[in-house]
Design an enzyme around this catalytic site. Structure first.
Site, PDB file in Angstrom:
ATOM      1  N   ASP A  80       0.843  -1.187   0.000  1.00  9.93           N
ATOM      2  CA  ASP A  80       0.000   0.000   0.000  1.00  9.93           C
ATOM      3  C   ASP A  80       0.879   1.236   0.000  1.00  9.93           C
ATOM      4  O   ASP A  80       2.060   1.179   0.348  1.00  9.93           O
ATOM      5  CB  ASP A  80      -0.952   0.003   1.196  1.00  9.93           C
ATOM      6  N   GLU A 145      -0.195  -1.141   5.790  1.00  6.37           N
ATOM      7  CA  GLU A 145       0.950  -0.730   6.598  1.00  6.37           C
ATOM      8  C   GLU A 145       1.010   0.774   6.764  1.00  6.37           C
ATOM      9  O   GLU A 145       1.359   1.272   7.840  1.00  6.37           O
ATOM     10  CB  GLU A 145       2.246  -1.238   5.956  1.00  6.37           C
ATOM     11  N   GLU A 171      11.758  -2.673   3.051  1.00  5.33           N
ATOM     12  CA  GLU A 171      11.585  -1.216   3.035  1.00  5.33           C
ATOM     13  C   GLU A 171      12.893  -0.568   2.551  1.00  5.33           C
ATOM     14  O   GLU A 171      13.974  -1.146   2.674  1.00  5.33           O
ATOM     15  CB  GLU A 171      11.271  -0.718   4.444  1.00  5.33           C
TER      16      GLU A 171
END
Length: 401
Positions: A80, A145, A171
């Protein structure tokens, strides 16, 4: 050495595939709770490159498996994104994206669809070269998230009953290795007043005026929060302010602020709340201090409520998970990696923070691109990350615990 060269060669050979896949998923808007289209596109690509099993869980996370070894390790990317913000700040369309020889642009390029694109082709390489060792590898594309970091993994662990030995979080790290982050919490402070006509404010009690000294004391509190040598200083900032009032011509009868509180090592959520409650201005006016909670439905309609507390976590450098990623990096790239930490928050708040499952970070893209206009990621880093992801299960199978 020959194996490392082959992994790097395969990763470079998939540069165009990784770039195309990333462009495809950038083109699918996927703000929290609106990820259906991108989840299904990721599942399609997983099946295309040869994952052994692909499924979408009841929350809406996509789970792709490869291998059948006794050691379950996972690699995670939340897929997302935040909204685009002010469109006038973008030099290119955030969903049509941008590409040249070096970079790919678009919302989610660094944060963090690039990690997903590299993972999928990392799996293709590990299958082609037989790098699974005694591992089963789970690739997760997780939802919500940005709204509530770690909620997806609370569900995966508690409800899907999946508990890996360690999780590699993709990430953005600029291809450095990250082994921790500060925690965070979302605090709400509310003052109450009495409304009256604005032409005679002395007849009422202005809730906004009650809040004013609290905000000043919070600013001072920020300067005196705890410090950790690795993670740095705890912090807070007033991030939102709301009020209620009968009209613009009336005294406000309530005022609420939101506090973004970052917790360094050693700080607890209970003490962070008490620090606010002890402020003289809070006590003087009887302000209410509490944690926010989150209960927004996922794209599949599932509601999985939680408090907005996201624990601090750190993995020690000599832990097998950290040594695995460091060793993988050295073998592939012939140099020592930089081992550091994230400034922002990740799904590690649940995986390691709540459940004690070790997390290590390694991702393409840069942290300063997250949530920014004209978001970019770098093709060389996408390729580099795919190579490292391919090597991790092989190295983990042989690392000494």
């Amino acid at each position: 050495m020959e194996l490392s060269k082959e992994i790097l060669s395969r990763a470079e050979g998939y540069r165009a595939n990784i770039s195309k896949f990333l462009r495809d998923i950038i083109a699918l808007p996927s703000q929290s709770s609106g990820e259906e289209a991108v989840i299904k596109r990721i599942a399609q690509e997983m099946e295309h490159v040869g994952f052994d099993k692909v499924e979408i869980d009841p929350m809406g996370n996509v789970l792709g498996y490869v291998g059948n070894g006794p050691k379950l390790i996972a690699m995670d990317a939340h897929i997302d994104t935040v909204d685009v913000g002010d469109p006038s700040l973008w030099k290119f369309d955030p969903y049509k994206g941008y590409e040249d020889e070096q970079v790919i642009g678009g919302r989610g390029a660094s944060d963090q669809k690039g990690g997903m694109a590299s993972m999928v082709y990392g799996v293709k390489i590990m299958k082609e070269l037989g790098l699974l060792g005694d591992c089963t590898v789970l690739i997760t594309g997780t939802v919500q998230e940005e709204d509530c970091d770690g909620l997806c993994w609370q569900y995966i662990i508690e409800e899907d009953k999946i508990r890996p030995e360690f999780v590699l979080i993709t990430e953005p790290t600029s291809c450095k290795i990250h082994r921790g982050q500060r925690g965070r919490m979302e605090i709400k402070v509310t003052t109450k007043g009495v409304s009256c006509h604005g032409s005679a404010p002395e007849r009422g009690i202005n809730a906004i005026y009650k809040m004013a000294p609290i905000i000043l004391e919070l600013r001072a509190l920020h300067e005196n929060l705890a410090y950790d040598e690795f993670l740095g200083k705890g912090s807070l900032t007033v991030s939102e302010i709301f009020f209620t009032s009968p009209s613009r011509c009336a005294v406000a009868d309530s005022c609420t602020i939101s506090i973004d509180r970052r917790l360094t090592k050693g700080e607890t959520w209970q003490e962070a709340l008490e620090q606010v409650r002890r402020l003289p201005a809070v006590k003087d006016c009887g302000a209410e201090v509490s944690l926010y909670s989150y209960s927004r439905p996922s794209w599949k309609g599932l509601v999985y409520p939680t408090d907005c507390y996201f624990p601090t976590w750190v993995v020690e450098e000599d832990h097998p998970a950290c040594r695995t990623v460091v060793e993988s990096y050295k073998k592939l790239f012939g140099e020592d990696p930089i081992v550091d930490k994230w400034t922002f928050s990740t799904n590690g708040v649940s995986i390691m923070g709540r459940y004690g499952i070790p997390c290590i970070g390694f991702g393409p893209g840069h942290e300063d691109q997250a949530h920014a206009p004209n978001e970019l990621t770098w093709k060389d880093e996408l390729v580099k990350a795919a190579a490292l992801y391919a090597a991790v299960p092989y190295v983990y199978s042989n690392v000494k615990n």
